[in-house]
Design a protein around this motif. Structure first.
Motif, PDB file in Angstrom:
ATOM      1  N   GLY A 167       0.866  -1.324   0.124  1.00  0.00           N
ATOM      2  CA  GLY A 167       0.083  -0.274   0.239  1.00  0.00           C
ATOM      3  C   GLY A 167       1.123   0.726   0.315  1.00  0.00           C
ATOM      4  O   GLY A 167       0.399   2.037  -0.478  1.00  0.00           O
ATOM      5  N   ASN A 172      -5.323   1.636  -7.762  1.00  0.00           N
ATOM      6  CA  ASN A 172      -4.024   1.624  -6.684  1.00  0.00           C
ATOM      7  C   ASN A 172      -4.835   2.275  -5.723  1.00  0.00           C
ATOM      8  O   ASN A 172      -4.391   2.553  -4.372  1.00  0.00           O
ATOM      9  CB  ASN A 172      -2.767   2.842  -6.388  1.00  0.00           C
ATOM     10  N   SER A 196      -8.307   1.921  -2.514  1.00  0.00           N
ATOM     11  CA  SER A 196      -9.448   2.283  -2.020  1.00  0.00           C
ATOM     12  C   SER A 196     -11.114   2.965  -2.251  1.00  0.00           C
ATOM     13  O   SER A 196     -10.802   4.476  -3.281  1.00  0.00           O
ATOM     14  CB  SER A 196      -9.664   1.046  -1.045  1.00  0.00           C
ATOM     15  N   GLU A 197     -12.242   2.478  -3.069  1.00  0.00           N
ATOM     16  CA  GLU A 197     -13.185   3.062  -3.201  1.00  0.00           C
ATOM     17  C   GLU A 197     -13.068   4.102  -2.357  1.00  0.00           C
ATOM     18  O   GLU A 197     -13.997   5.341  -2.219  1.00  0.00           O
ATOM     19  CB  GLU A 197     -13.750   2.498  -3.038  1.00  0.00           C
ATOM     20  N   LYS A 198     -13.465   3.620  -0.503  1.00  0.00           N
ATOM     21  CA  LYS A 198     -13.870   5.019   0.547  1.00  0.00           C
ATOM     22  C   LYS A 198     -12.854   6.204  -0.194  1.00  0.00           C
ATOM     23  O   LYS A 198     -13.343   7.151   0.938  1.00  0.00           O
ATOM     24  CB  LYS A 198     -13.286   3.931   1.535  1.00  0.00           C
ATOM     25  N   GLU A 199     -11.107   6.043   0.034  1.00  0.00           N
ATOM     26  CA  GLU A 199     -10.534   7.306  -0.638  1.00  0.00           C
ATOM     27  C   GLU A 199      -9.693   7.881  -1.552  1.00  0.00           C
ATOM     28  O   GLU A 199      -9.764   8.607  -1.833  1.00  0.00           O
ATOM     29  CB  GLU A 199      -8.816   6.787   0.415  1.00  0.00           C
ATOM     30  N   ARG A 200     -11.579   6.966  -2.659  1.00  0.00           N
ATOM     31  CA  ARG A 200     -10.838   7.600  -3.872  1.00  0.00           C
ATOM     32  C   ARG A 200     -10.992   8.842  -4.289  1.00  0.00           C
ATOM     33  O   ARG A 200     -10.602   9.378  -5.021  1.00  0.00           O
ATOM     34  CB  ARG A 200     -12.019   6.715  -5.195  1.00  0.00           C
ATOM     35  N   LYS A 235     -17.285   4.206  -9.322  1.00  0.00           N
ATOM     36  CA  LYS A 235     -17.307   3.471  -8.147  1.00  0.00           C
ATOM     37  C   LYS A 235     -18.444   2.652  -8.735  1.00  0.00           C
ATOM     38  O   LYS A 235     -19.134   1.446  -8.118  1.00  0.00           O
ATOM     39  CB  LYS A 235     -17.879   3.737  -6.698  1.00  0.00           C
ATOM     40  N   SER A 288     -17.572  -2.980  -8.274  1.00  0.00           N
ATOM     41  CA  SER A 288     -16.098  -3.468  -7.844  1.00  0.00           C
ATOM     42  C   SER A 288     -16.386  -4.382  -6.442  1.00  0.00           C
ATOM     43  O   SER A 288     -16.752  -3.938  -5.760  1.00  0.00           O
ATOM     44  CB  SER A 288     -15.244  -2.068  -7.579  1.00  0.00           C
ATOM     45  N   HIS A 334     -12.864  -5.280  -5.748  1.00  0.00           N
ATOM     46  CA  HIS A 334     -11.704  -5.491  -5.542  1.00  0.00           C
ATOM     47  C   HIS A 334     -11.272  -5.020  -4.338  1.00  0.00           C
ATOM     48  O   HIS A 334     -11.795  -3.807  -4.092  1.00  0.00           O
ATOM     49  CB  HIS A 334     -10.898  -3.988  -7.011  1.00  0.00           C
ATOM     50  N   SER A 335     -10.432  -5.477  -4.168  1.00  0.00           N
ATOM     51  CA  SER A 335      -9.454  -5.547  -2.999  1.00  0.00           C
ATOM     52  C   SER A 335      -8.619  -4.312  -2.919  1.00  0.00           C
ATOM     53  O   SER A 335      -7.483  -4.851  -3.835  1.00  0.00           O
ATOM     54  CB  SER A 335      -9.551  -6.695  -2.027  1.00  0.00           C
ATOM     55  N   PHE A 336      -7.755  -3.723  -2.138  1.00  0.00           N
ATOM     56  CA  PHE A 336      -6.795  -2.503  -1.938  1.00  0.00           C
ATOM     57  C   PHE A 336      -6.143  -2.935  -0.780  1.00  0.00           C
ATOM     58  O   PHE A 336      -6.372  -3.352   0.087  1.00  0.00           O
ATOM     59  CB  PHE A 336      -6.742  -1.497  -2.585  1.00  0.00           C
TER      60      PHE A 336
END
Length: 450
Positions: A19, A152, A154-158, A371, A445, A447-449
């Motif tokens: 990360g 690169n 996560s969706e929360k921080e996007r 998203k 998504s 997808h996991s980050f």
């Protein structure tokens, strides 16, 4: 048990390290975007004077210059509405860095021409090459940067990271405007060409390629579109627009493919509509306000720089500080409406500081769109949004260039020189109304980050 604890601990450390590496790569991306945008914004305050001097020497206002600028913007939009989705799609297959090389390299050529000479013949050579290269390049750097971030982060921080990216662009706007204010016009294009070269070289040396998503088949040997086989996609609280199909593009997506992608989610369709009307207003500002201020108030390069500097500083602050602060506390839909509301208030006055807070809207739109698709479709989604913005850039000069020229001329039907600016405000109002109806559904998504 000790072995399992060790593996768990080591795995956690590896994930954290991964990360950290991914976020470190974003710094190189931000530097690349900053340098590329700086080279563009550095010439922006001077280009109006250069255009008028080359096309209509010894005149303060020139309808031909307005029409040429509008024509160029329309042709560029026509090219980018096709190329941005294609470049975004190809980046899903071949990687973001490989596709970034293309626009960053091409953008050097027209700047180098005016760096050599600003005489009329060289200006027309610049005009032609700038039009041809921008048909491919304009907007693609930002589109690919957004997809790189989505790979690169996560969706929360996007949305916060998209805001920082937009803030880097605003910071480059401020720096470019400051340097343009100091530099003589003869040196402006030389420095811009050098910065454009540095962006391409820096990206090739320091930026690492993002990991390519696993498409699960040989994408290079498949047709453009796999088909529309029903697949389990996602379940949302809003049952009336749950997607029934998963669109899988290949190399060259058609207009029909893009419509299918938009129709796969009501939220994505609404984001596209908002992006169109906001881009329509922004594109109109480019072909309207500069010539309005020059014709009515005899503004020159330095005065243009002062106005843009004021707006740019406030914009960088709002995007790099305000968005990360608001993102954890306010839903994206409300942040979008807030940004568009401030744009509506400020567009009719063109140069107010409040207009910079309208820049909250674009990162939020891109985050909402991001998203709604999976990890193998980020380039497609961002390319689709960029294509919609490009289409708005086709429509905008076709509408606002003749409108501006008409109301600034002696043959105006009304004594209302700012009529076209009022129309820009109305376009933003339409986007605001649509934003109040958008409901961002849960992300598709999985997808996991790290």
């Amino acid at each position: 048990m000790e072995d399992s604890l060790c593996r768990s601990s080591c795995g956690g450390e590896e994930m954290k390290a991964a990360g950290t590496m991914e976020k470190r790569e974003l710094v190189h991306l931000f530097v690349t975007v900053f340098l590329s945008s700086f080279s563009i914004f550095l010439v922006f305050p001077a280009i109006t004077d250069v255009t008028v001097a080359a096309v209509c020497p010894s005149r303060e206002s020139c309808s031909l210059a307005i029409y040429l600028t509008g024509f160029q913007q329309a042709i560029i939009g026509l090219g980018t509405v096709v190329m941005n989705p294609v470049i975004g799609n190809l980046s899903d297959l071949y990687g973001r860095k490989a596709l970034l090389t293309f626009p960053l390299t091409l953008s050097i050529i027209p700047l180098a021409i005016l760096a050599f000479s600003r005489e009329t013949n060289f200006f027309y050579a610049f005009f032609v090459l700038r039009t041809l290269t921008a048909m491919t390049c304009e907007g693609s750097v930002n589109c690919l940067a957004l997809a790189y971030i989505a790979d690169n982060i996560s969706e929360k921080e996007r949305v916060s990271t998209f805001g920082i990216l937009a803030g880097c662009t605003s910071a480059s706007f401020v720096c470019g405007t400051l340097v343009a204010r100091i530099l003589p016009t003869s040196s402006t294009f030389q420095v811009a060409a050098l910065a454009s070269m540095m962006a391409a070289v820096y990206m090739r040396i320091f930026l690492k390629e993002t990991r390519l998503p696993d498409h699960g088949d040989s994408t290079l040997s498949q047709p453009i579109l796999k088909g529309s086989e029903p697949v389990p996609d996602r379940i949302t609280e809003d049952d009336d627009y749950t997607p029934k199909t998963k669109i899988a593009f290949k190399k060259m997506p058609s207009a029909g493919d893009l419509f299918r992608l938009l129709r796969s989610s009501k939220t994505l369709s609404q984001a596209g509509i908002i992006s169109f009307f906001q881009s329509l207003a922004e594109g109109g500002m480019q072909v309207t306000v500069m010539y309005f201020l020059k014709a009515r108030f005899q503004f020159d390069k330095n005065q243009f720089s002062d106005i843009m500097l004021l707006v740019g500083i406030a914009g960088a602050i709002s995007q790099m500080i305000l968005i990360p602060m608001l993102a954890p506390k306010i839903r994206e839909e409300k942040m979008l409406s807030f940004g568009l509301l401030l744009s509506c208030i400020s567009v009719p006055y063109a140069a107010t500081v409040f207009s910079s807070f309208g820049l909250l809207a674009q990162p939020t739109i891109h985050s909402i769109a991001s998203k709604q698709v999976g990890p193998t479709e980020q380039g497609k989604a961002q390319g689709c949004m960029a294509g919609i913005s490009s289409f708005a850039n086709i429509v905008s000069p076709l509408v606002f260039s003749p409108l501006t020229a008409l109301f600034l001329s002696k043959d105006a039907p009304l004594n209302f020189p700012g009529f076209s600016i009022m129309c820009l405000g109305l376009a933003t109002v339409i986007a605001l109304i649509q934003s109040t109806m958008i409901r961002a559904s849960p992300p598709i998504s999985s997808h996991s980050f790290a």
